[in-house]
Design an enzyme around this catalytic site. Structure first.
Site, PDB file in Angstrom:
ATOM      1  N   GLU A 103      -0.441   3.510  -1.940  1.00 34.56           N
ATOM      2  CA  GLU A 103       0.576   4.024  -2.862  1.00 34.56           C
ATOM      3  C   GLU A 103       0.118   5.317  -3.539  1.00 34.56           C
ATOM      4  O   GLU A 103       0.126   5.430  -4.769  1.00 34.56           O
ATOM      5  CB  GLU A 103       0.943   2.973  -3.916  1.00 34.56           C
ATOM      6  CG  GLU A 103       1.581   1.734  -3.313  1.00 34.56           C
ATOM      7  CD  GLU A 103       2.188   0.765  -4.344  1.00 34.56           C
ATOM      8  OE1 GLU A 103       2.056   1.002  -5.560  1.00 34.56           O
ATOM      9  OE2 GLU A 103       2.796  -0.224  -3.907  1.00 34.56           O
ATOM     10  N   GLU A 152       3.536  -3.561   2.567  1.00 35.84           N
ATOM     11  CA  GLU A 152       4.037  -4.462   1.523  1.00 35.84           C
ATOM     12  C   GLU A 152       5.542  -4.531   1.618  1.00 35.84           C
ATOM     13  O   GLU A 152       6.214  -3.508   1.703  1.00 35.84           O
ATOM     14  CB  GLU A 152       3.691  -3.948   0.116  1.00 35.84           C
ATOM     15  CG  GLU A 152       2.220  -3.949  -0.214  1.00 35.84           C
ATOM     16  CD  GLU A 152       1.956  -3.563  -1.675  1.00 35.84           C
ATOM     17  OE1 GLU A 152       2.894  -3.552  -2.493  1.00 35.84           O
ATOM     18  OE2 GLU A 152       0.783  -3.255  -1.977  1.00 35.84           O
TER      19      GLU A 152
END
Ligand SMILES: *[C@@H]1O[C@H](CO)[C@@H](O)[C@H](O)[C@H]1NC(C)=O
Ligand SMILES: *[C@@H]1O[C@H](CO)[C@@H](O)[C@H](O)[C@H]1NC(C)=O
Ligand SMILES: *[C@@H]1O[C@H](CO)[C@@H](O)[C@H](O)[C@H]1NC(C)=O
Length: 439
Positions: A125, A333
């Protein structure tokens, strides 16, 4: 996943109906496609001060702001054998986890673990880390210059871009090291991770359509541009100007192609409205005023669960395919919070998103893997222990941190073992009636 996007100013109210009744099974996916589930070091391990581990930026921020902490978390550091057995029993092909820098520095990982780890992601991220840590200051290291925030130091006009730039250079260096010294022997690959939303214009106006493209450039292109094409998107160069670092020619060459795959974390949609922000401080533009768009999480905030909106995943995969030369993608994810043991909504969500991934693959996307977030309930960082993303729940009041399978663990396991999960209303009733929380 970190509840960072809840920090966007939120207005809302879209309900998606999108029950996907497509019938598919695991054998519809290409050979070698990986199904798994994930955790991360600070959220799962605990043992924060054992075996020489030192505080990371998360330890420091959690302890200084009284927002819960991962000192014990799931105690995965001690219970990993039990957890790995659960993964095998569930039928996972792969486990996505992270290694805490503050446990291993100064050793470098390829040498020690490279014979076992086939997929490395250097940074998770990257866009959330930079925006949260250096523009908003809500996540470590908590730097910003926006008024009304809790930051002691920082500069939201410049640091966000400087840090993003350095992440790319650091990634490229690690990737080069791996390719020069280890890849031939170890046969793995190395990627870079981003958090992506399914952006959609809030109205049919031309301005919102253009703002949506800008939002994609700022959230996706900021990193994908350099990784795939060797430079930032033109829109960013134009608006950020001299605050956006410039790649030297040799740096651009090194960054370009340095990711064998793109890791994406994807959960929900966001609507984009064109807006000319006044920067919060005069003459101190920040990431949002540069982007010139208002990004709003689409969902119903009276319930915590994310909407079943697989088109968001399909749109992201299609966009990466078309705009960035169809690189290999791993979905690192995807999931939804939900604390109940009988988590029917999560089953519907996973079923629909996995179906969306299959549709994207059939339309040419080179997506090669799908990981549920999360394998078990975790310390959800600034979301504390309240979210319950896990296929397995964890009793955090129990010193033994007992794990128990949810309905979704049974469903995913059935799916991975080749049963066709046909989720019409009859199928859901059957699934529920066969499930007893103690099983
Ligand atoms: C941030 O850095 C820029 C460029 O050095 C400077 O012009 C600006 O005043 C700084 N902002 C703050 C809040 O320190
Ligand atoms: C499928 O791929 C084609 C070619 O890239 C593209 O034009 C089309 O829009 C895609 N369809 C969907 C539903 O994304
Ligand atoms: C969690 O563990 C505590 C302590 O052992 C126990 O009292 C409680 O009943 C457990 N909760 C559930 C839902 O099993």
């Amino acid at each position: 996943m970190e509840q960072i996007f809840a920090l966007f100013t939120i207005f809302l109210a879209f309900a998606f109906s999108g029950r996907c009744s497509d019938v598919f099974s695991r054998s519809d996916f290409p050979d070698g496609f990986l199904f798994g589930a994930g955790t991360s070091a600070y959220q799962w391990e605990g043992a924060a001060a054992e075996d020489g581990r030192k505080p990371s930026v998360w330890d420091t921020l959690c302890h200084s702001r009284n927002i819960g902490n991962g000192d014990i978390a799931c105690d995965g550091y001690h219970k990993y054998k039990e957890d790995v057995k659960m993964m095998v029993d569930t039928g996972l092909d792969a486990f996505r986890f992270s290694i805490s820098w503050s446990r291993i520095i100064p050793n470098v990982c390829f040498r020690e673990f490279g014979n076992y780890v086939k997929f490395w992601t250097t940074i998770n991220e990257a866009n959330v880390f930079t925006i949260g840590g250096y523009n908003d200051g809500d996540t470590p290291p908590g730097r910003c210059s926006l008024p009304g925030k809790n930051c002691l130091l920082g500069n939201s006009s410049t640091e966000t871009y400087t840090v993003g730039h350095n992440l790319l250079l650091a990634h490229a260096s690690a990737s080069r090291l791996y390719k020069e010294k280890y890849k031939d022997k170890q046969g793995g690959s190395i990627g870079f991770g981003l958090y992506l939303m399914g952006f959609t214009p809030s109205t049919s106006s031309k301005d919102d359509a253009i703002a949506t493209q800008r939002a994609k450039d700022f959230y996706f292109g900021w990193f994908l541009g350099p990784l795939i094409y060797g430079d930032y998107p033109d829109t960013m160069k134009r608006t950020v100007g001299s605050r956006l670092p410039v790649f030297l020619e040799e740096e651009s060459e090194r960054v370009k192609g340095s990711s064998d795959f793109i890791g994406i974390n994807q959960y929900f949609a966001a609507s984009v409205t064109n807006i000319k922000f006044k920067p919060s401080l005069p003459r101190n533009p920040d990431f949002y005023s540069d982007m010139g768009a208002y990004v709003t999480y689409l969902g119903n905030f009276s319930v915590i669960e994310y909407a079943v909106a697989p088109w968001t995943m399909e749109a992201v995969l299609e966009y990466i395919k078309q705009s960035y030369n169809n690189p290999p993608v791993y979905i690192l994810e995807n999931g939804t919070p939900m604390t109940q043991q009988k988590d029917t909504h999560r089953v519907e969500y996973m079923h629909a998103y996995i179906g969306g991934v299959l549709k994207s693959i059939r339309n040419g996307s080179d997506t090669r893997g799908y990981f549920v977030w999360s394998f078990m309930d975790l310390f959800e960082l600034i979301g504390r222990y309240d979210y319950g993303y896990g296929l397995y729940s964890v009793n955090f009041s129990d010193p033994r941190r007992k794990r128990s399978p949810r309905l979704s663990a049974h469903w995913y396991s059935d799916f991975l073992k080749g049963k066709t999960p046909f989720l019409d209303s009859q199928g859901i009733k059957e699934l529920q009636s066969n499930f007893s929380p103690s099983s």
